[in-house]
Motif scaffolding. Structure first.
Motif, PDB file in Angstrom:
ATOM      1  N   GLU A   1       0.823  -1.216   0.000  1.00  0.00           N
ATOM      2  CA  GLU A   1       0.000   0.000   0.000  1.00  0.00           C
ATOM      3  C   GLU A   1       0.852   1.258   0.000  1.00  0.00           C
ATOM      4  O   GLU A   1       0.423   2.312  -0.490  1.00  0.00           O
ATOM      5  N   PHE A   2       2.063   1.163   0.510  1.00  0.00           N
ATOM      6  CA  PHE A   2       2.996   2.283   0.439  1.00  0.00           C
ATOM      7  C   PHE A   2       3.371   2.580  -1.014  1.00  0.00           C
ATOM      8  O   PHE A   2       3.668   3.717  -1.367  1.00  0.00           O
ATOM      9  N   GLY A   3       3.337   1.541  -1.860  1.00  0.00           N
ATOM     10  CA  GLY A   3       3.604   1.740  -3.278  1.00  0.00           C
ATOM     11  C   GLY A   3       4.617   0.803  -3.896  1.00  0.00           C
ATOM     12  O   GLY A   3       4.820   0.818  -5.109  1.00  0.00           O
ATOM     13  N   LEU A   4       5.278  -0.022  -3.073  1.00  0.00           N
ATOM     14  CA  LEU A   4       6.231  -0.987  -3.627  1.00  0.00           C
ATOM     15  C   LEU A   4       5.473  -2.104  -4.337  1.00  0.00           C
ATOM     16  O   LEU A   4       4.322  -2.399  -4.004  1.00  0.00           O
ATOM     17  N   PRO A   5       6.095  -2.757  -5.327  1.00  0.00           N
ATOM     18  CA  PRO A   5       5.366  -3.758  -6.113  1.00  0.00           C
ATOM     19  C   PRO A   5       4.969  -4.991  -5.321  1.00  0.00           C
ATOM     20  O   PRO A   5       4.001  -5.656  -5.666  1.00  0.00           O
ATOM     21  N   MET A   6       5.686  -5.301  -4.255  1.00  0.00           N
ATOM     22  CA  MET A   6       5.331  -6.443  -3.410  1.00  0.00           C
ATOM     23  C   MET A   6       6.018  -6.302  -2.061  1.00  0.00           C
ATOM     24  O   MET A   6       7.016  -5.581  -1.926  1.00  0.00           O
ATOM     25  N   GLY A   7       5.465  -6.983  -1.077  1.00  0.00           N
ATOM     26  CA  GLY A   7       6.057  -6.961   0.250  1.00  0.00           C
ATOM     27  C   GLY A   7       7.193  -7.953   0.379  1.00  0.00           C
ATOM     28  O   GLY A   7       7.444  -8.766  -0.515  1.00  0.00           O
ATOM     29  N   PRO A   8       7.906  -7.946   1.522  1.00  0.00           N
ATOM     30  CA  PRO A   8       9.101  -8.779   1.682  1.00  0.00           C
ATOM     31  C   PRO A   8       8.824 -10.276   1.610  1.00  0.00           C
ATOM     32  O   PRO A   8       9.662 -11.036   1.119  1.00  0.00           O
ATOM     33  N   PHE A   9       7.655 -10.729   2.077  1.00  0.00           N
ATOM     34  CA  PHE A   9       7.401 -12.174   2.085  1.00  0.00           C
ATOM     35  C   PHE A   9       6.893 -12.661   0.732  1.00  0.00           C
ATOM     36  O   PHE A   9       7.241 -13.764   0.301  1.00  0.00           O
ATOM     37  N   THR A  10       6.134 -11.846   0.048  1.00  0.00           N
ATOM     38  CA  THR A  10       5.772 -12.163  -1.335  1.00  0.00           C
ATOM     39  C   THR A  10       7.028 -12.224  -2.194  1.00  0.00           C
ATOM     40  O   THR A  10       7.182 -13.119  -3.034  1.00  0.00           O
ATOM     41  N   MET A  11       7.937 -11.284  -1.959  1.00  0.00           N
ATOM     42  CA  MET A  11       9.185 -11.251  -2.718  1.00  0.00           C
ATOM     43  C   MET A  11      10.023 -12.494  -2.446  1.00  0.00           C
ATOM     44  O   MET A  11      10.591 -13.101  -3.359  1.00  0.00           O
ATOM     45  N   SER A  12      10.080 -12.912  -1.175  1.00  0.00           N
ATOM     46  CA  SER A  12      10.851 -14.114  -0.818  1.00  0.00           C
ATOM     47  C   SER A  12      10.273 -15.352  -1.504  1.00  0.00           C
ATOM     48  O   SER A  12      11.015 -16.187  -2.020  1.00  0.00           O
ATOM     49  N   ASP A  13       8.954 -15.462  -1.494  1.00  0.00           N
ATOM     50  CA  ASP A  13       8.317 -16.604  -2.160  1.00  0.00           C
ATOM     51  C   ASP A  13       8.592 -16.602  -3.650  1.00  0.00           C
ATOM     52  O   ASP A  13       8.784 -17.656  -4.271  1.00  0.00           O
ATOM     53  N   LEU A  14       8.601 -15.421  -4.264  1.00  0.00           N
ATOM     54  CA  LEU A  14       8.850 -15.325  -5.696  1.00  0.00           C
ATOM     55  C   LEU A  14      10.281 -15.726  -6.022  1.00  0.00           C
ATOM     56  O   LEU A  14      10.532 -16.480  -6.975  1.00  0.00           O
ATOM     57  N   ALA A  15      11.227 -15.252  -5.235  1.00  0.00           N
ATOM     58  CA  ALA A  15      12.647 -15.557  -5.486  1.00  0.00           C
ATOM     59  C   ALA A  15      12.983 -17.004  -5.161  1.00  0.00           C
ATOM     60  O   ALA A  15      13.839 -17.617  -5.801  1.00  0.00           O
ATOM     61  N   GLY A  16      12.294 -17.568  -4.160  1.00  0.00           N
ATOM     62  CA  GLY A  16      12.611 -18.922  -3.697  1.00  0.00           C
ATOM     63  C   GLY A  16      13.246 -18.863  -2.321  1.00  0.00           C
ATOM     64  O   GLY A  16      14.291 -18.224  -2.140  1.00  0.00           O
ATOM     65  N   LEU A  17      12.616 -19.493  -1.343  1.00  0.00           N
ATOM     66  CA  LEU A  17      13.116 -19.430   0.031  1.00  0.00           C
ATOM     67  C   LEU A  17      14.405 -20.219   0.213  1.00  0.00           C
ATOM     68  O   LEU A  17      15.120 -20.033   1.202  1.00  0.00           O
ATOM     69  N   ASP A  18      14.705 -21.101  -0.732  1.00  0.00           N
ATOM     70  CA  ASP A  18      15.877 -21.966  -0.570  1.00  0.00           C
ATOM     71  C   ASP A  18      17.150 -21.376  -1.171  1.00  0.00           C
ATOM     72  O   ASP A  18      18.178 -22.066  -1.224  1.00  0.00           O
ATOM     73  N   ILE A  19      17.092 -20.113  -1.613  1.00  0.00           N
ATOM     74  CA  ILE A  19      18.329 -19.480  -2.085  1.00  0.00           C
ATOM     75  C   ILE A  19      19.288 -19.359  -0.908  1.00  0.00           C
ATOM     76  O   ILE A  19      18.980 -18.723   0.100  1.00  0.00           O
ATOM     77  N   GLY A  20      20.441 -19.993  -0.996  1.00  0.00           N
ATOM     78  CA  GLY A  20      21.417 -19.968   0.091  1.00  0.00           C
ATOM     79  C   GLY A  20      21.085 -20.888   1.245  1.00  0.00           C
ATOM     80  O   GLY A  20      21.783 -20.888   2.259  1.00  0.00           O
ATOM     81  N   TRP A  21      20.001 -21.700   1.112  1.00  0.00           N
ATOM     82  CA  TRP A  21      19.610 -22.611   2.196  1.00  0.00           C
ATOM     83  C   TRP A  21      20.078 -24.024   1.859  1.00  0.00           C
ATOM     84  O   TRP A  21      20.053 -24.449   0.702  1.00  0.00           O
ATOM     85  N   SER A  22      20.471 -24.767   2.879  1.00  0.00           N
ATOM     86  CA  SER A  22      20.880 -26.156   2.691  1.00  0.00           C
ATOM     87  C   SER A  22      20.391 -26.984   3.871  1.00  0.00           C
ATOM     88  O   SER A  22      20.533 -26.576   5.030  1.00  0.00           O
ATOM     89  N   ARG A  23      19.818 -28.143   3.575  1.00  0.00           N
ATOM     90  CA  ARG A  23      19.333 -29.033   4.634  1.00  0.00           C
ATOM     91  C   ARG A  23      20.482 -29.473   5.533  1.00  0.00           C
ATOM     92  O   ARG A  23      20.314 -29.722   6.734  1.00  0.00           O
ATOM     93  N   GLU A  24      21.686 -29.544   4.947  1.00  0.00           N
ATOM     94  CA  GLU A  24      22.842 -30.026   5.709  1.00  0.00           C
ATOM     95  C   GLU A  24      23.403 -28.949   6.645  1.00  0.00           C
ATOM     96  O   GLU A  24      23.830 -29.245   7.758  1.00  0.00           O
ATOM     97  N   THR A  25      23.402 -27.695   6.192  1.00  0.00           N
ATOM     98  CA  THR A  25      24.077 -26.654   6.982  1.00  0.00           C
ATOM     99  C   THR A  25      23.127 -25.801   7.824  1.00  0.00           C
ATOM    100  O   THR A  25      23.530 -25.256   8.845  1.00  0.00           O
ATOM    101  N   ASN A  26      21.867 -25.644   7.404  1.00  0.00           N
ATOM    102  CA  ASN A  26      20.925 -24.848   8.195  1.00  0.00           C
ATOM    103  C   ASN A  26      20.364 -25.682   9.344  1.00  0.00           C
ATOM    104  O   ASN A  26      20.205 -26.898   9.211  1.00  0.00           O
ATOM    105  N   LYS A  27      20.030 -25.025  10.456  1.00  0.00           N
ATOM    106  CA  LYS A  27      19.780 -25.772  11.695  1.00  0.00           C
ATOM    107  C   LYS A  27      18.382 -25.568  12.283  1.00  0.00           C
ATOM    108  O   LYS A  27      18.224 -25.523  13.502  1.00  0.00           O
ATOM    109  N   SER A  28      17.383 -25.429  11.446  1.00  0.00           N
ATOM    110  CA  SER A  28      15.990 -25.347  11.920  1.00  0.00           C
ATOM    111  C   SER A  28      15.788 -24.237  12.944  1.00  0.00           C
ATOM    112  O   SER A  28      15.020 -24.390  13.884  1.00  0.00           O
ATOM    113  N   GLU A  29      16.487 -23.119  12.756  1.00  0.00           N
ATOM    114  CA  GLU A  29      16.396 -22.035  13.732  1.00  0.00           C
ATOM    115  C   GLU A  29      15.386 -20.960  13.333  1.00  0.00           C
ATOM    116  O   GLU A  29      14.762 -20.350  14.185  1.00  0.00           O
ATOM    117  N   SER A  30      15.252 -20.742  12.048  1.00  0.00           N
ATOM    118  CA  SER A  30      14.413 -19.633  11.598  1.00  0.00           C
ATOM    119  C   SER A  30      13.125 -20.146  10.970  1.00  0.00           C
ATOM    120  O   SER A  30      12.976 -21.341  10.659  1.00  0.00           O
TER     121      SER A  30
END
Length: 696
Positions: free
Chosen positions: A520-549
């Motif tokens: 509503e401020f005027g940006l084309p999408m919010g941060p979570f819509t943007m994350s879903d569009l880009a892919g949440l697994d960019i830079g994520w790995s099942r082996e190295t990430n630790k279920s923290e976030s």
């Protein structure tokens, strides 16, 4: 034989060819209709009208165009001399026929001037248009009233609300141009046309008197509602498009003079508003970004005859298309044949889809593909003048590539990295030629997005910087020079927004509420819509990430964004998003584990906590010299991230809020949340001095 009869202080020259007075606008470089030129035109028209030997008048542009329009540096200043609307009414009221002869551009006030003339001729290469909407205003000298009377309200809506120029042939087809002239004899043709008008006793065709075309708007009032609906997405948040539509509606229902008064009132409202100030600021800021204090405009650039691109994925393919579009041959390299074939196929498909939409000729597809050479051998880049690495965002991989390039690339070749975060100096250190290394950060999709962050390393040569900036413009980008730091300008500021967005959802705000406020401020999408569009697994790995976030847990459940039909949101087959109960449960679990106290937040708090830290980070970037000027930061955000142009960029927006207010809120959040909100020293100093970022 032509003879000079009046110089009008050199801004308008008058010559006579028989009984035709030829008035030539000579206010270079673009014949902007500032005070001096308006007064010159008035004097020349009145002198020609008073001369009994003159039977007709031709108005023609000197130099490369008819006129690019009003002098926008005069906006908001006290009126000096005759106003443009009054001048055009005077031209239209001339007792002798006035013919506009158009070459180059007739834009904004330039086209409005031509519309006030009784006839218009143009060379086929000329372009005409009313682009005022792009400056947050509307044609304020009769354009919204005269154009619909010539072309009809529907076409006038396209021209005025769209804001894009049209070619003279298209303008002639819609009745805007009376006759096309040969490219090399516009002046002679216009004089002959004026002589025919006199000889045949043609009437003085005043557009104000025409009524036939605007009948469509009276008989079909639903036309305007339909146009609004069709263009709602493009015009979201902007004030000027609606004012333009309202003025064209007024042209259809009001007498001409009342329509002019309505247009003028709407123009004055817009020109004194924040949106127009922002859009005019951006207009100048784009041009300012090209100026680098220690790299003069005349710095010789290195010739770029062939470009190499390493990586045929989404970024590499998109980067390659920019150069192919500009007619520059590209050699693209991959490590595996299937990846290379996939990349080449994607490029071809993109071009073929463009051709299907009529925006590219089929033969142009083959021409561009013919400029592309694919290979699995890095050594094939030996003859390239510019090599751009566009591989996975991993420092080890990039260092290895640049080490190899150092032995392969010819002397003088520019070695560029498309990295969006990493240290260009560390990459350059892998070569024996750090002066030839630079960052060229294209934004995804690289063949569409206009921004190019040019990243200057500590040892990057000035001619390398000049070349990167020039080639960026050549391939249709807006290059902005930035310094080396994590994330450079754009992503460094984006990280601030993302951090606070993630903190807000743990506190109890839903992702969809954060997205809604930002949208509503005027940006084309919010941060979570943007994350879903880009892919949440960019830079994520099942082996190295630790279920923290929250992101970790979503990825572990294969909720990786739109591509898996689930991320922060759930998606249907058409990728329509709906809020997810699963996501809410995961957020609640992480919040409980971290001991975060849940509460509500107002929309204002969401806005301040996501966007004010960006302003603060921008101030730190300026402190550190990682951007040359505040307006460069704004151009990065407008062209790389879709910041609404009518808000002028984050730094301009901060000035409109008032830096003391921004500082006060940052200090309040610092007291509650700590160092992440600590105000920059520059922000504190400017606020104390009553200054803004514009004053730097």
């Amino acid at each position: 034989m032509a003879q000079d009869v009046n110089a009008n202080d050199n801004v308008v020259s008058t010559a006579r060819k028989g009984a035709v007075a030829v008035l030539t606008l000579q206010s270079g470089p673009v014949n902007a209709l500032g005070t001096a030129l308006r007064q010159g035109i008035l004097a020349a028209v009145e002198a020609a009208e008073a001369d009994a030997a003159v039977k007709a008048i031709v108005l023609i542009g000197g130099g490369r165009m008819f006129s690019a329009g009003a002098d926008i540096t005069e906006f908001g200043k006290p009126q000096s001399g005759i106003s443009l609307p009054d001048l055009l009414n005077r031209i239209e009221a001339s007792t002798k026929p006035v013919v506009a002869a158009i070459h180059g551009n007739a834009l904004g006030g330039g086209l409005e001037t031509a519309l006030a003339c009784h006839y218009r001729v143009a060379v086929p290469s000329a372009k005409v248009g009313l682009p005022e909407v792009k400056l947050g205003i509307l044609p304020g000298a009769g354009g919204t009233q005269r154009l619909p009377r010539v072309v009809g309200p529907r076409k006038a809506l396209d021209v005025i609300v769209g804001g894009s120029p049209i070619g003279a042939k298209a303008a002639a087809a819609m009745g805007l141009i009376d006759e096309l002239a040969p490219e090399d004899s516009l002046r002679a043709h216009a004089v002959a046309f004026a002589e025919r008008v006199v000889a045949e006793g043609r009437p003085l065709l005043k557009i104000r008197d025409r009524d036939d075309k605007i009948a469509e708007g009276r008989e079909n009032p639903g036309l305007f509602a339909a146009f609004r609906e069709e263009n709602a997405r493009k015009t979201r948040g902007f004030e000027a498009p609606e004012a333009c539509i309202a003025c064209i509606e007024a042209a259809c229902r009001l007498p001409f003079d009342e329509g002019l008064a309505f247009e003028r009132a709407e123009f004055q409202k817009l020109v004194s508003g924040t949106q127009s100030a922002a859009q005019r600021y951006v207009f100048f800021a784009e041009r300012q970004a090209a100026k680098i204090p220690d790299v003069p405009d005349d710095t010789p650039a290195r010739p770029i005859a062939r470009v190499g691109v390493i990586g045929a994925g989404t970024m590499g393919g998109g980067i390659s298309m920019n150069f192919l579009n500009a007619g520059i041959p590209v050699t693209i390299v991959e490590t595996k044949r299937d990846a290379l074939d996939r990349g080449i196929k994607t490029i071809r498909t993109n071009y073929e889809n463009t051709a299907k939409k009529g925006r590219l000729k089929p033969e142009d597809v083959e021409t561009r593909m013919g400029l592309l050479t694919d290979t699995l051998e890095l050594e094939k880049l030996a003859e390239c003048d510019l090599i751009i690495e566009a591989v996975f965002e991993d420092m080890g991989i990039k260092k290895e590539i640049f080490s190899k390039l150092d032995t392969i690339a010819k002397p003088g070749a520019i070695l560029a990295s498309n990295t969006s975060y990493l240290d260009i100096d560390a990459i350059a250190a892998m070569t024996g030629r750090p002066a030839d290394v630079i960052g060229m950060h294209f934004f995804s999709p690289a063949n569409v997005m206009r921004l190019l962050e040019v990243v200057r390393g500590e040892k990057t040569a000035k001619d390398v910087i000049a070349t990167a900036m020039q080639i960026g413009r050549k391939v249709g980008k807006i290059p902005v020079l930035v310094g080396v730091c994590h994330g450079f300008v754009g992503n460094r500021m984006l990280a601030q927004r993302q951090r606070e967005a993630n903190r807000l959802i743990l506190e109890g705000v839903t992702p969809w509420d954060v997205d809604r406020v930002v949208y509503e401020f005027g940006l084309p999408m919010g941060p979570f819509t943007m994350s879903d569009l880009a892919g949440l697994d960019i830079g994520w790995s099942r082996e190295t990430n630790k279920s923290e976030s929250v992101r970790d847990l979503l990825c572990e459940q294969d909720r990786r964004g739109q591509k898996t039909s689930a991320g922060f949101y759930d998606y249907d087959a058409k990728r329509k998003a709906t809020p997810s109960k699963v996501t809410e449960e995961i957020i609640a679990k992480v919040a409980e584990r971290q001991g975060v106290k849940r509460r509500d937040a107002t929309d204002q708090e969401i806005l301040e906590r996501t966007l004010y830290p960006m302003i603060n980070e921008g101030a730190k970037i300026l402190e550190e010299g990682k951007a040359i000027r505040a307006s460069d930061i704004d151009i990065v955000w407008i062209n790389g991230y879709g910041w609404p142009v009518y808000r002028g960029g984050p730094m301009f927006w901060a000035d409109t809020i008032g830096l003391p207010k921004v500082l006060e809120r940052l200090r309040a959040y610092e007291a509650e949340y700590g160092e992440d909100f600590k105000p920059s020293a520059l922000l504190e100093r400017l606020a104390a001095e009553g200054k803004g970022f514009k004053d730097l």
